[in-house]
Design a protein around this motif. Structure first.
Motif, PDB file in Angstrom:
ATOM      1  N   GLU A  70       0.815  -1.212   0.000  1.00 58.49           N
ATOM      2  CA  GLU A  70       0.000   0.000   0.000  1.00 58.49           C
ATOM      3  C   GLU A  70       0.849   1.264   0.000  1.00 58.49           C
ATOM      4  O   GLU A  70       0.384   2.319  -0.432  1.00 58.49           O
ATOM      5  N   GLU A  71       2.068   1.187   0.515  1.00 60.68           N
ATOM      6  CA  GLU A  71       2.976   2.334   0.573  1.00 60.68           C
ATOM      7  C   GLU A  71       4.386   1.859   0.271  1.00 60.68           C
ATOM      8  O   GLU A  71       4.763   0.754   0.647  1.00 60.68           O
TER       9      GLU A  71
ATOM     10  N   ASP B 206       7.518   4.957   3.911  1.00 59.89           N
ATOM     11  CA  ASP B 206       6.792   5.407   5.099  1.00 59.89           C
ATOM     12  C   ASP B 206       7.604   6.517   5.744  1.00 59.89           C
ATOM     13  O   ASP B 206       8.591   6.267   6.430  1.00 59.89           O
TER      14      ASP B 206
ATOM     15  N   LYS C 154      -1.443   2.844  -2.548  1.00 54.77           N
ATOM     16  CA  LYS C 154      -2.137   4.115  -2.329  1.00 54.77           C
ATOM     17  C   LYS C 154      -1.181   5.291  -2.365  1.00 54.77           C
ATOM     18  O   LYS C 154      -1.545   6.389  -2.762  1.00 54.77           O
ATOM     19  N   HIS C 155       0.046   5.070  -1.893  1.00 56.58           N
ATOM     20  CA  HIS C 155       1.022   6.155  -1.812  1.00 56.58           C
ATOM     21  C   HIS C 155       2.417   5.627  -2.138  1.00 56.58           C
ATOM     22  O   HIS C 155       2.799   4.579  -1.629  1.00 56.58           O
TER      23      HIS C 155
ATOM     24  N   TRP D 149       4.951   7.905  -1.514  1.00 58.99           N
ATOM     25  CA  TRP D 149       5.410   8.554  -0.288  1.00 58.99           C
ATOM     26  C   TRP D 149       4.155   8.831   0.537  1.00 58.99           C
ATOM     27  O   TRP D 149       3.272   9.542   0.087  1.00 58.99           O
ATOM     28  N   ASN D 150       4.073   8.273   1.763  1.00 57.53           N
ATOM     29  CA  ASN D 150       2.833   8.434   2.525  1.00 57.53           C
ATOM     30  C   ASN D 150       2.706   9.806   3.174  1.00 57.53           C
ATOM     31  O   ASN D 150       1.638  10.162   3.655  1.00 57.53           O
TER      32      ASN D 150
END
Length: 197
Positions: free
Chosen positions: A20-21, A24, A54-55, A57-58
């Protein structure tokens, strides 16, 4: 991990359904707010077939971590991705030569940073290839008034990305003179614009 692995030059991730990322940055931002800038040596990032990404870079690294060595960024088959770069990273991609985004859910290439002053200037002095392919949700480069310069751009490929305006339209404003940085009714600017010489 970013502190331990800041020397690698290539990052390739392919076919990981659970990712998802990628970076972090939340912990790094909390721990190193008062420390010196860390420069990543990454030159090539290729992310393919990551449906739940989703990202990349979160969080926006806010100057704590620099990715100014990036030369090539390729993202393909990441349908959950809504934006690619945080604003502070996009403002410092001075060595980027190639940007390819293919078959993704991207709505904007650069995410808005609330702490950024109005009208940021994005300069990509080395980009020669820009490919935006099969991005049905792509609406804008950056959500807000901005300028972008691509002085060495040689190849521009945009197709199956119907929501984004590539060049400024010829439509003139009826109630006031239009400016070069004209924003349309939906608050979108064209991807590329021309200056009078």
């Amino acid at each position: 991990m970013l502190r331990r692995f800041h020397s690698p030059e290539n990052l390739f991730i392919d076919g990981c359904d659970s990712v998802e990322e990628i970076f972090d940055l939340q912990v790094l931002i909390n721990v190193e707010q008062r420390l010196a800038v860390t420069a990543s040596q990454l030159r090539v990032v290729r992310l393919t077939n990551l449906p739940h990404l989703k990202h990349v870079w979160n969080r926006d690294p806010q100057g704590i971590l620099s990715f100014h060595n990036l030369c090539t960024v390729e993202v393909e088959g990441c349908l959950g991705l809504r934006s690619l770069f945080p604003a502070s990273i996009a403002l410092n991609l001075v060595q980027l030569e190639e940007l390819q985004i293919d078959t993704c859910g991207v709505e904007e290439i650069v995410a808005k940073d609330e702490g950024l002053e109005e009208g940021p200037e994005f300069l990509f002095p080395e980009v020669t290839d820009l490919h935006l392919v099969k991005l049905p949700e792509l609406k804008r480069f950056y959500p807000g008034t901005h300028t972008s310069e691509w002085p060495r751009l040689e190849t521009l490929r945009v197709y199956h990305s119907e929501k984004i305006e590539i060049f400024p339209s010829e439509i003139k404003c009826s109630h006031e003179p239009c400016r070069e940085d004209h924003v349309d009714i939906e608050g979108q600017q064209p991807l590329l614009s021309f200056r009078k010489v």
